[in-house]
Motif scaffolding. Structure first.
Motif, PDB file in Angstrom:
ATOM      1  N   TRP A  27      -3.732   5.357  -8.006  1.00 56.91           N
ATOM      2  CA  TRP A  27      -4.520   4.595  -8.967  1.00 56.91           C
ATOM      3  C   TRP A  27      -3.831   3.272  -9.226  1.00 56.91           C
ATOM      4  O   TRP A  27      -2.615   3.166  -9.138  1.00 56.91           O
ATOM      5  CB  TRP A  27      -4.624   5.335 -10.306  1.00 56.91           C
ATOM      6  CG  TRP A  27      -5.204   6.708 -10.241  1.00 56.91           C
ATOM      7  CD1 TRP A  27      -4.574   7.869  -9.877  1.00 56.91           C
ATOM      8  CD2 TRP A  27      -6.533   7.082 -10.556  1.00 56.91           C
ATOM      9  NE1 TRP A  27      -5.423   8.930  -9.946  1.00 56.91           N
ATOM     10  CE2 TRP A  27      -6.643   8.474 -10.368  1.00 56.91           C
ATOM     11  CE3 TRP A  27      -7.659   6.391 -10.996  1.00 56.91           C
ATOM     12  CZ2 TRP A  27      -7.809   9.186 -10.606  1.00 56.91           C
ATOM     13  CZ3 TRP A  27      -8.824   7.088 -11.231  1.00 56.91           C
ATOM     14  CH2 TRP A  27      -8.901   8.460 -11.030  1.00 56.91           C
ATOM     15  N   VAL A  28      -4.619   2.276  -9.588  1.00 54.02           N
ATOM     16  CA  VAL A  28      -4.037   1.002  -9.974  1.00 54.02           C
ATOM     17  C   VAL A  28      -4.734   0.508 -11.243  1.00 54.02           C
ATOM     18  O   VAL A  28      -5.933   0.706 -11.429  1.00 54.02           O
ATOM     19  CB  VAL A  28      -4.164  -0.038  -8.836  1.00 54.02           C
ATOM     20  CG1 VAL A  28      -5.607  -0.426  -8.583  1.00 54.02           C
ATOM     21  CG2 VAL A  28      -3.337  -1.272  -9.146  1.00 54.02           C
ATOM     22  N   PHE A  61      -0.031  -3.235 -12.592  1.00 53.56           N
ATOM     23  CA  PHE A  61       0.417  -4.557 -12.169  1.00 53.56           C
ATOM     24  C   PHE A  61       0.677  -5.380 -13.420  1.00 53.56           C
ATOM     25  O   PHE A  61      -0.180  -5.459 -14.304  1.00 53.56           O
ATOM     26  CB  PHE A  61      -0.660  -5.240 -11.314  1.00 53.56           C
ATOM     27  CG  PHE A  61      -0.641  -4.822  -9.878  1.00 53.56           C
ATOM     28  CD1 PHE A  61      -0.171  -5.668  -8.891  1.00 53.56           C
ATOM     29  CD2 PHE A  61      -1.097  -3.563  -9.506  1.00 53.56           C
ATOM     30  CE1 PHE A  61      -0.156  -5.272  -7.555  1.00 53.56           C
ATOM     31  CE2 PHE A  61      -1.090  -3.160  -8.184  1.00 53.56           C
ATOM     32  CZ  PHE A  61      -0.621  -4.018  -7.203  1.00 53.56           C
ATOM     33  N   LEU A 101       2.142   2.031  -3.393  1.00 50.17           N
ATOM     34  CA  LEU A 101       1.123   2.438  -4.362  1.00 50.17           C
ATOM     35  C   LEU A 101       0.608   3.861  -4.136  1.00 50.17           C
ATOM     36  O   LEU A 101       0.084   4.487  -5.072  1.00 50.17           O
ATOM     37  CB  LEU A 101      -0.060   1.469  -4.306  1.00 50.17           C
ATOM     38  CG  LEU A 101       0.209   0.021  -4.734  1.00 50.17           C
ATOM     39  CD1 LEU A 101      -1.013  -0.839  -4.456  1.00 50.17           C
ATOM     40  CD2 LEU A 101       0.589  -0.045  -6.201  1.00 50.17           C
ATOM     41  N   LEU A 138      -7.719   4.267  -5.755  1.00 47.64           N
ATOM     42  CA  LEU A 138      -7.521   3.624  -4.464  1.00 47.64           C
ATOM     43  C   LEU A 138      -7.967   4.565  -3.344  1.00 47.64           C
ATOM     44  O   LEU A 138      -7.650   5.753  -3.371  1.00 47.64           O
ATOM     45  CB  LEU A 138      -6.051   3.251  -4.278  1.00 47.64           C
ATOM     46  CG  LEU A 138      -5.495   2.249  -5.293  1.00 47.64           C
ATOM     47  CD1 LEU A 138      -3.981   2.127  -5.153  1.00 47.64           C
ATOM     48  CD2 LEU A 138      -6.153   0.894  -5.137  1.00 47.64           C
ATOM     49  N   ASP A 146      -5.667  -2.733 -13.431  1.00 45.68           N
ATOM     50  CA  ASP A 146      -5.774  -4.186 -13.419  1.00 45.68           C
ATOM     51  C   ASP A 146      -5.774  -4.660 -14.863  1.00 45.68           C
ATOM     52  O   ASP A 146      -6.521  -4.154 -15.697  1.00 45.68           O
ATOM     53  CB  ASP A 146      -7.049  -4.653 -12.720  1.00 45.68           C
ATOM     54  CG  ASP A 146      -7.057  -6.165 -12.554  1.00 45.68           C
ATOM     55  OD1 ASP A 146      -6.147  -6.684 -11.886  1.00 45.68           O
ATOM     56  OD2 ASP A 146      -7.940  -6.822 -13.109  1.00 45.68           O
ATOM     57  N   SER A 162      -0.158   3.203 -10.951  1.00 48.92           N
ATOM     58  CA  SER A 162       0.638   1.980 -10.996  1.00 48.92           C
ATOM     59  C   SER A 162      -0.038   0.920 -11.847  1.00 48.92           C
ATOM     60  O   SER A 162      -1.263   0.794 -11.840  1.00 48.92           O
ATOM     61  CB  SER A 162       0.860   1.420  -9.583  1.00 48.92           C
ATOM     62  OG  SER A 162       1.456   2.375  -8.739  1.00 48.92           O
ATOM     63  N   VAL A 174      -4.872  -7.033  -5.099  1.00 47.48           N
ATOM     64  CA  VAL A 174      -5.607  -5.775  -5.215  1.00 47.48           C
ATOM     65  C   VAL A 174      -6.941  -5.876  -4.493  1.00 47.48           C
ATOM     66  O   VAL A 174      -7.377  -4.929  -3.824  1.00 47.48           O
ATOM     67  CB  VAL A 174      -5.804  -5.397  -6.695  1.00 47.48           C
ATOM     68  CG1 VAL A 174      -6.659  -4.138  -6.815  1.00 47.48           C
ATOM     69  CG2 VAL A 174      -4.464  -5.170  -7.377  1.00 47.48           C
ATOM     70  N   LYS A 234       0.828  -1.214   0.000  1.00 46.20           N
ATOM     71  CA  LYS A 234       0.000   0.000   0.000  1.00 46.20           C
ATOM     72  C   LYS A 234       0.857   1.256   0.000  1.00 46.20           C
ATOM     73  O   LYS A 234       0.571   2.218  -0.715  1.00 46.20           O
ATOM     74  CB  LYS A 234      -0.919   0.019   1.238  1.00 46.20           C
ATOM     75  CG  LYS A 234      -2.170  -0.831   1.124  1.00 46.20           C
ATOM     76  CD  LYS A 234      -3.036  -0.601   2.359  1.00 46.20           C
ATOM     77  CE  LYS A 234      -4.329  -1.368   2.271  1.00 46.20           C
ATOM     78  NZ  LYS A 234      -5.206  -1.101   3.433  1.00 46.20           N
ATOM     79  N   LYS A 241      -2.048 -11.305  -8.807  1.00 47.05           N
ATOM     80  CA  LYS A 241      -2.184  -9.847  -8.934  1.00 47.05           C
ATOM     81  C   LYS A 241      -3.565  -9.374  -8.481  1.00 47.05           C
ATOM     82  O   LYS A 241      -3.690  -8.488  -7.646  1.00 47.05           O
ATOM     83  CB  LYS A 241      -1.948  -9.429 -10.398  1.00 47.05           C
ATOM     84  CG  LYS A 241      -0.565  -9.763 -10.930  1.00 47.05           C
ATOM     85  CD  LYS A 241      -0.337  -9.206 -12.324  1.00 47.05           C
ATOM     86  CE  LYS A 241      -1.296  -9.723 -13.373  1.00 47.05           C
ATOM     87  NZ  LYS A 241      -1.153 -11.180 -13.594  1.00 47.05           N
TER      88      LYS A 241
END
Length: 294
Positions: free
Chosen positions: A216-217, A166, A159, A211, A219, A164, A178, A156, A174
């Motif tokens: 941000w992430v 993955f 991130l 997040l 997927d 980011s 998340v 965390k 992965k």
């Protein structure tokens, strides 16, 4: 007819529609035809200007794509600041040549790479060995497991405040990670195929999620192969970052392969460069000689 102009970021692309987060709401948008004429395809992560008409405030049109800081081909994502490259210590076993390909892609796109070795509860000793190997090469490495909450707390922190992505092969966990660090996302996860010992592809498109703790992430689908776009056998050495300290070779154009009096090969013999990393380099070098068909 009046229109409302706003700025936002594309969270998702699906079926010709783009879902843009303006900060206050998410607007479903179409892209203007001029993008096709200019051979520009909006990407997840693009910052853009959209037009919303008063006639239909739920639908917008992407009017402008702002300049990108970078663009990843696989997965197709723009403006990524950080790549979390995830491999598991077991189930499936790590493919180091594939890991090195992901690191090269991060270098190519000027994206900070963080290696995440997951499922460390299955073999903590081997996880620490891999961590030491890649830290010696100059990379940041974190160890994680869904069974160890403190390891996910460390993820965390990495991130926070960044966009980011993955990356990594299917089945390494992965989406599971998340889902744990951001409760409520409920991303799809796949089971490991016992017969093939590799994961099933469960994520069908790239998508950005905000997040709750900041950042941000993205997927994305898992991968089992990765081509080296933009790399040839002559510049491959530039993407093995630990080689740069040992370029005292007889030939200035040394490729650290079969040439005599090579500083990199000497560093390998002396244990200053990992034998596994060098062997991976040689495999990739041969692959590029053969035209990338392997």
């Amino acid at each position: 007819m009046e229109s409302n102009i706003q700025k936002g970021i594309i969270l998702k692309s699906l079926g010709g529609f783009y879902y843009v987060d303006t900060g206050s709401e998410i607007i479903e948008c179409r892209a203007r035809g001029l993008f096709r004429k200019q051979s520009i395809k909006p990407l997840v992560g693009d910052r853009c200007r959209i037009r919303i008409t008063e006639e239909d405030s739920t639908m917008g049109y992407i009017e402008e794509i702002f300049e990108r800081s970078n663009e990843i081909i696989r997965p197709p994502v723009a403006n990524v600041e950080q790549a979390i490259i995830v491999f598991s210590v077991k189930k499936p076993n790590p493919n180091f040549k594939l890991l090195d390909k992901f690191l090269i892609q991060a270098e190519l796109n000027n994206i900070q790479a963080v290696i995440c070795i997951n499922k460390i509860d299955l073999d903590e000793r081997e996880a620490n060995r891999i961590k030491e190997l890649y830290e010696k090469a100059g990379y940041s490495v974190i160890l994680t497991s869904k069974m160890m909450q403190e390891s996910l707390d460390g993820l965390k922190e990495i991130l926070k405040g960044k966009i980011s992505v993955f990356a990594g092969p299917s089945g390494v966990g992965k989406s599971t990670m998340v889902n744990i660090i951001e409760e409520g996302l409920d991303l799809k996860t796949g089971e490991i195929s016992r017969k093939l010992n590799r994961g099933k592809h469960t994520t069908r498109h790239a998508e950005i999620f905000r997040l709750s703790f900041g950042g941000w992430v993205v997927d994305t689908a898992g991968f089992s192969n990765l081509n080296l776009e933009g790399v040839d056998r002559y510049n491959l050495k530039e993407y093995f970052i630990e080689f740069k300290e040992y370029n005292d070779c007889r030939f200035t154009s040394c490729n650290h392969y079969k040439e005599p009096d090579c500083g990199v090969k000497e560093a390998v013999e002396n244990g200053e460069i990992s034998r596994e990393r060098y062997d991976s380099y040689v495999e990739l070098y041969k692959e590029l000689i053969s035209g990338g068909r392997k």
